[in-house]
Design a protein around this motif. Structure first.
Motif, PDB file in Angstrom:
ATOM      1  N   GLN A  10      25.249  20.159  45.239  1.00  0.00           N
ATOM      2  CA  GLN A  10      24.123  21.016  45.618  1.00  0.00           C
ATOM      3  C   GLN A  10      24.616  22.248  46.373  1.00  0.00           C
ATOM      4  OE1 GLN A  10      21.581  18.275  47.798  1.00  0.00           O
ATOM      5  NE2 GLN A  10      19.977  18.588  46.264  1.00  0.00           N
ATOM      6  N   TYR A  13      26.226  24.687  43.981  1.00  0.00           N
ATOM      7  CA  TYR A  13      25.224  25.382  43.167  1.00  0.00           C
ATOM      8  C   TYR A  13      24.536  26.479  43.976  1.00  0.00           C
ATOM      9  CZ  TYR A  13      21.103  26.483  40.490  1.00  0.00           C
ATOM     10  OH  TYR A  13      20.121  27.168  39.836  1.00  0.00           O
ATOM     11  N   THR A  30      15.105  25.445  39.370  1.00  0.00           N
ATOM     12  CA  THR A  30      14.753  24.751  38.127  1.00  0.00           C
ATOM     13  C   THR A  30      15.780  24.986  37.024  1.00  0.00           C
ATOM     14  OG1 THR A  30      13.370  26.605  37.425  1.00  0.00           O
ATOM     15  CG2 THR A  30      12.271  24.820  38.601  1.00  0.00           C
ATOM     16  N   ASP A  31      16.693  25.937  37.222  1.00  0.00           N
ATOM     17  CA  ASP A  31      17.747  26.169  36.235  1.00  0.00           C
ATOM     18  C   ASP A  31      18.592  24.904  36.021  1.00  0.00           C
ATOM     19  OD1 ASP A  31      16.927  28.765  35.909  1.00  0.00           O
ATOM     20  OD2 ASP A  31      18.461  29.607  37.227  1.00  0.00           O
ATOM     21  N   LEU A  32      18.691  24.088  37.052  1.00  0.00           N
ATOM     22  CA  LEU A  32      19.470  22.851  36.931  1.00  0.00           C
ATOM     23  C   LEU A  32      18.847  21.881  35.936  1.00  0.00           C
ATOM     24  CD1 LEU A  32      20.432  22.022  40.614  1.00  0.00           C
ATOM     25  CD2 LEU A  32      21.949  22.716  38.760  1.00  0.00           C
ATOM     26  N   GLU A  33      17.529  21.952  35.776  1.00  0.00           N
ATOM     27  CA  GLU A  33      16.830  21.003  34.910  1.00  0.00           C
ATOM     28  C   GLU A  33      16.815  21.433  33.447  1.00  0.00           C
ATOM     29  OE1 GLU A  33      13.027  20.772  36.758  1.00  0.00           O
ATOM     30  OE2 GLU A  33      13.868  20.041  38.634  1.00  0.00           O
ATOM     31  N   LYS A  34      17.155  22.694  33.177  1.00  0.00           N
ATOM     32  CA  LYS A  34      17.145  23.192  31.807  1.00  0.00           C
ATOM     33  C   LYS A  34      18.352  22.644  31.051  1.00  0.00           C
ATOM     34  CE  LYS A  34      14.943  27.559  32.979  1.00  0.00           C
ATOM     35  NZ  LYS A  34      15.124  29.008  33.049  1.00  0.00           N
ATOM     36  N   PRO A  35      18.142  22.190  29.824  1.00  0.00           N
ATOM     37  CA  PRO A  35      19.282  21.693  29.051  1.00  0.00           C
ATOM     38  C   PRO A  35      20.184  22.863  28.633  1.00  0.00           C
ATOM     39  CG  PRO A  35      17.306  21.708  27.696  1.00  0.00           C
ATOM     40  CD  PRO A  35      16.889  22.081  29.087  1.00  0.00           C
TER      41      PRO A  35
END
Length: 55
Positions: A10, A13, A30-35
């Motif tokens: 974290q 990032y 939320t960029d972390l959640e994008k595939p």
């Protein structure tokens, strides 16, 4: 080599995100959640971008 903890990931990032923002990129948590794109998708996009450049 030891594995990074979630907290270390974290922190990394957050540091990178701040750097990207300074470079003019829009980022959000939320960029972390994008595939991520597959290799094939990335190559297709790169080839399209390359062919659209003026010579």
């Amino acid at each position: 080599m030891s594995e990074l903890t979630f907290k270390q990931k974290q922190a990394h990032y957050e540091k990178v995100r701040r750097s990207l923002r300074l470079a003019g990129f829009d980022t959000s948590p939320t960029d972390l959640e994008k595939p991520l794109s597959t290799r094939k998708e990335a190559l297709v996009k790169y080839r399209q971008d390359k062919s659209q450049r003026p010579s």
